[in-house]
Design an enzyme around this catalytic site. Structure first.
Site, PDB file in Angstrom:
ATOM      1  N   GLU A  42      -2.537   3.805  -9.442  1.00 53.75           N
ATOM      2  CA  GLU A  42      -2.839   4.356  -8.116  1.00 53.75           C
ATOM      3  C   GLU A  42      -2.297   3.401  -7.061  1.00 53.75           C
ATOM      4  OE1 GLU A  42      -6.593   4.823  -5.030  1.00 53.75           O
ATOM      5  OE2 GLU A  42      -7.021   4.676  -7.174  1.00 53.75           O
ATOM      6  N   ARG A  46      -2.202   1.725   2.075  1.00 55.53           N
ATOM      7  CA  ARG A  46      -2.761   0.716   2.973  1.00 55.53           C
ATOM      8  C   ARG A  46      -1.699  -0.220   3.536  1.00 55.53           C
ATOM      9  NH1 ARG A  46      -8.177  -1.159  -0.390  1.00 55.53           N
ATOM     10  NH2 ARG A  46      -9.034   0.940  -0.715  1.00 55.53           N
ATOM     11  N   LYS A 129     -13.950  10.252  -7.921  1.00 48.70           N
ATOM     12  CA  LYS A 129     -13.965   8.817  -7.687  1.00 48.70           C
ATOM     13  C   LYS A 129     -15.329   8.492  -7.082  1.00 48.70           C
ATOM     14  CE  LYS A 129     -11.735   5.356  -4.721  1.00 48.70           C
ATOM     15  NZ  LYS A 129     -10.467   5.011  -4.043  1.00 48.70           N
TER      16      LYS A 129
END
Length: 206
Positions: A42, A46, A129
């Site tokens: 993943e 960011r 998640k």
């Protein structure tokens, strides 16, 4: 939903949650992960060059599934549908869920409460998640949620480390965990690349 669950099962035991300082850092980690045959990564959105980092991983690891994390809006979801294999969000959004279905993109929304879980289940999600896992109750929270919702599967992320990830994996409802500790910093790569390579190979061969 089945695609999302298969993605987590493929990632087991740990999905790297990868945030990089630079393109060079991403390239070095992609080469390391490729050598270790890491099955799923993943890449979080960011960093201003995050989409370029996704491409680096796709190019370096054609055998792996490369996902985009921290997807929080429509624009990101549509781009991720074109450029990645799956999408992960820190929370749940009905709009993103609808877009994922339209684009046939495996989507794993984030939840932190029973109410969020119920809202996501109303959109036919069964794979989540759990974020930020450690801060909102960790193993105890997931155990509590699993009792009234036995049909769901989780990928806990946030505050999970080499010291405690086995505690999460011991739960039947946890398909894998998300961890940043297996993504070495630039300094760690320079100091002990071979040590990280050995650790990764051991992790994914067990």
């Amino acid at each position: 939903m089945n695609d999302a669950l298969r993605m987590l099962q493929r990632a087991a035991p740990v999905m790297p949650v990868a945030h990089f300082n630079s393109l060079e850092h991403a390239q070095a980690c992609a080469e390391l992960f490729a050598e270790a045959k890491v099955p799923t990564v993943e890449v979080t959105l960011r960093h201003p060059q995050a989409w370029q980092m996704v491409k680096i991983f796709k190019d370096c690891m054609p055998f792996a599934k490369i996902g985009v994390g921290t997807v929080i809006n429509r624009r990101q979801m549509l781009r991720a549908a074109d450029e990645a294999d799956f999408v992960i969000s820190p929370g749940f959004s009905a709009e993103l869920s609808i877009l994922a279905r339209k684009t046939l993109t495996p989507y794993i929304p984030g939840i932190a409460t029973a109410s969020e879980l119920m809202a996501a289940m109303n959109e036919e999600h069964r794979v989540f998640k759990c974020f930020p896992a450690a801060a909102i109750g960790g193993v105890a929270l997931i155990k509590s949620l699993s009792a009234p919702f036995p049909e769901v599967s989780f990928c806990p992320t946030g505050g999970i480390s080499q010291a405690n990830y086995h505690d999460y994996l011991a739960l039947d409802s946890v398909a894998c965990v998300g961890g940043s500790w297996i993504v070495p910093s630039e300094e760690a790569l320079k100091k002990d690349r071979e040590g990280f390579l050995t650790m990764l190979k051991d992790l994914y061969s067990s």
